[in-house]
Design an enzyme around this catalytic site. Structure first.
Site, PDB file in Angstrom:
ATOM      1  N   CYS A   1      -8.751 -11.986  22.526  1.00  0.00           N
ATOM      2  CA  CYS A   1      -8.045 -11.146  21.551  1.00  0.00           C
ATOM      3  C   CYS A   1      -6.914 -10.387  22.246  1.00  0.00           C
ATOM      4  O   CYS A   1      -6.311  -9.500  21.653  1.00  0.00           O
ATOM      5  CB  CYS A   1      -9.008 -10.193  20.861  1.00  0.00           C
ATOM      6  SG  CYS A   1      -9.924  -9.170  22.004  1.00  0.00           S
TER       7      CYS A   1
ATOM      8  N   CYS B   1       0.828  -1.211   0.000  1.00  0.00           N
ATOM      9  CA  CYS B   1       0.000   0.000   0.000  1.00  0.00           C
ATOM     10  C   CYS B   1       0.861   1.259   0.000  1.00  0.00           C
ATOM     11  O   CYS B   1       1.809   1.369   0.771  1.00  0.00           O
ATOM     12  CB  CYS B   1      -0.903   0.000   1.225  1.00  0.00           C
ATOM     13  SG  CYS B   1      -2.037   1.384   1.255  1.00  0.00           S
TER      14      CYS B   1
END
Ligand SMILES: C[S@@+](CC[C@H](N)C(=O)[O-])C[C@H]1O[C@@H](n2cnc3c(N)ncnc32)[C@H](O)[C@@H]1O
Length: 473
Positions: free
Chosen positions: A430, A78
């Site tokens: 998480c 990117c």
């Protein structure tokens, strides 16, 4: 220069970068033991460093000269890498990302949890390393973030509008994205088309400081079934501009099955206290997993990497070791996806979650999927998951699945788990640091028999960790 700044601003030369640290930073260590966290280096690099912050036991700094480039490096795909906070690890090869994620889980469970661990089951990598996110939230800004080159150049900048992400840590600065590789192609097409149309039609972008403008945020949800939801948040009603933009989307993108908008005049962007108005199609899209359908509306929680959520849930179900006879509790059930996923292999599943609308979704989805062996309850875990609640449900669970938010479980919930003494607990997390803290409390009664990290978010430092605990007899 103040003394404090003097202490913070130092130069170090030829320092090896030795590890990946918290929040996607890398860790350099000087010969005399100084530890420096860097944003722009990869383990294996050898660099000169300028520091800008001094903490008690480490510095924060930036690599200024690269003497050796690590074998772990790869070329970021990117053009916005480095400025955009979205994917901090694009410059590191995927095998190395997985290596450091697994290492973090093992180290947290060892150092924070002081646990006796079996051999780690190797991390489950994501098949898609880009284009995996099913939900994206972009912000409009009338005054985009300018690069240093743009600021230093003599060119007059006409084009100041941005549709993109917040610069990390800056609530009013938006980086305009010409490209983003996190979501499927349809998301890219819609974002670029919205920007081009709004520019051509001179629709004003939001100015968060002055509280002016019309266009505020753009949310996209793209399911694995090919359905797309678009929710545009306007700061104020401009009927002509609103209808023009929504009509443009409706006629250009037949993939949009749910086209919605919000008029939000309050100070912050959050949509959870706002009315979401359906302009075209339905107010929801469908996600599918192993024959189950999940209805997703603008406010629903759903794991953001659908394909990898399936892997995570399979691991969870496998760790739970279900035979069809078990009473299972699914703590922090969200919209009941894990509960429904394991239901066909259990006698009954009880899901508990604090967000009432998520529980409404869970019930509606279970009915839609013809699942009749789940029950869902809304409320704070500390208040709902009590001895009385368990007594009311007739029997203690055979298996508890728990998937708390990043902060982990409240110590009262851990105490309740100890009192309950279910034979098996599957802990999905998480944040392996808070998971390790909770496991340290559970270890007086439970042993870790299996654990596996799962990568839900390639190109970022985030990692999920699934642990199977069995009661010590
Ligand atoms: C990591 S998500 C798990 C979602 C679900 N298991 C899934 O896979 O879709 C954690 C969930 O815990 C819920 N939650 C957070 N704090 C809570 C609390 N104190 N009591 C009950 N639920 C809570 C959040 O709303 C969220 O849905």
């Amino acid at each position: 220069m103040s003394k404090r700044r003097n202490r913070a601003n130092k130069t170090f030369e030829n320092v090896p970068v030795v590890d990946a640290g918290a929040k996607g930073k890398s860790v350099a260590k000087t010969e005399d033991g100084a530890v420096i966290f860097l944003k722009n280096a990869v383990p294996g690099d050898v660099v000169d460093i300028k520091t800008f912050k001094k903490r008690k036991s480490f510095y924060e700094g930036e690599a200024t000269v690269f003497h050796t480039l690590s074998d772990r490096r790869t070329t970021p795909v990117c053009k916005h890498f480095g400025t955009c906070g979205g994917c901090k690890w694009q410059h590191m090869g995927y095998d190395s990302q997985l290596f450091f994620k697994q290492k973090e889980v093992v180290e947290n469970l060892t150092r924070i949890g002081h646990l006796d661990l079996p051999e780690v089951t190797p991390i489950a990598g994501s098949a898609d390393q880009y284009y995996y996110r099913n939900k994206m939230e972009f912000s409009f800004s009338a005054s985009r973030w300018l690069t240093l080159e743009e600021i230093q150049s003599d060119i007059q900048i006409e084009d100041k509008k941005a549709l993109g992400f917040h610069i990390p840590g800056m609530w009013d600065k938006i980086l305009h994205l010409d490209e983003c590789h996190l979501h499927p192609a349809i998301g890219e097409q819609i974002r670029l088309s919205v920007h081009a149309f709004a520019e051509a039609e001179h629709i004003e972008y939001f100015n968060p400081r002055e509280k002016t403008g019309v266009l505020r945020t753009l949310m996209l949800r793209m399911s694995s079934t090919g359905e797309t939801m678009v929710v545009i948040q306007f700061f104020k009603e401009d009927e002509k501009a609103r209808i023009a933009l929504l009509e443009h989307l409706k006629t250009t993108f037949p993939q949009i099955k749910s086209l919605q908008y919000i008029i939000n005049e309050k100070a912050n962007d959050t949509i959870y206290d706002q009315d979401v108005i359906c302009y075209d199609g339905r107010n929801h899209i469908f996600e599918e997993m192993e024959g189950l359908q999940f209805k997703i509306n603008a406010k629903s929680f759903y794991q953001t990497n659908s394909q990898q959520a399936y892997e995570l849930y399979k691991i969870t179900r496998d760790f739970a070791g279900l035979t069809g006879e078990e009473l299972v509790y699914d703590l922090y059930t969200g919209t009941g996806t894990i509960a429904q996923f394991v239901a066909k292999k259990a006698k009954h599943v009880v899901g508990i979650e604090s967000v009432p609308v998520a529980i409404e979704d869970a019930k509606a989805n279970a009915a839609h999927n013809n699942i009749d062996n789940t029950t869902f309850f809304a409320g704070d875990m500390r208040d709902v998951f009590t001895a009385d609640f368990i007594a009311e449900h007739g029997a203690p669970p055979d298996v508890v699945i728990t998937d708390p938010p990043r902060d982990g479980m409240h110590k009262d919930v851990v105490a309740q788990l100890l009192a309950l003494a279910a034979p098996r607990i599957v802990y999905v997390s998480c944040n392996s640091a808070t998971q390790a803290r909770d496991l340290a409390l559970l270890k007086e009664q439970y042993k870790v028999v299996k654990y596996q990290p799962v990568d839900m978010f390639p190109q970022t430092h985030h990692v999920e960790s699934v642990v199977l605990l069995e009661i010590i007899k």
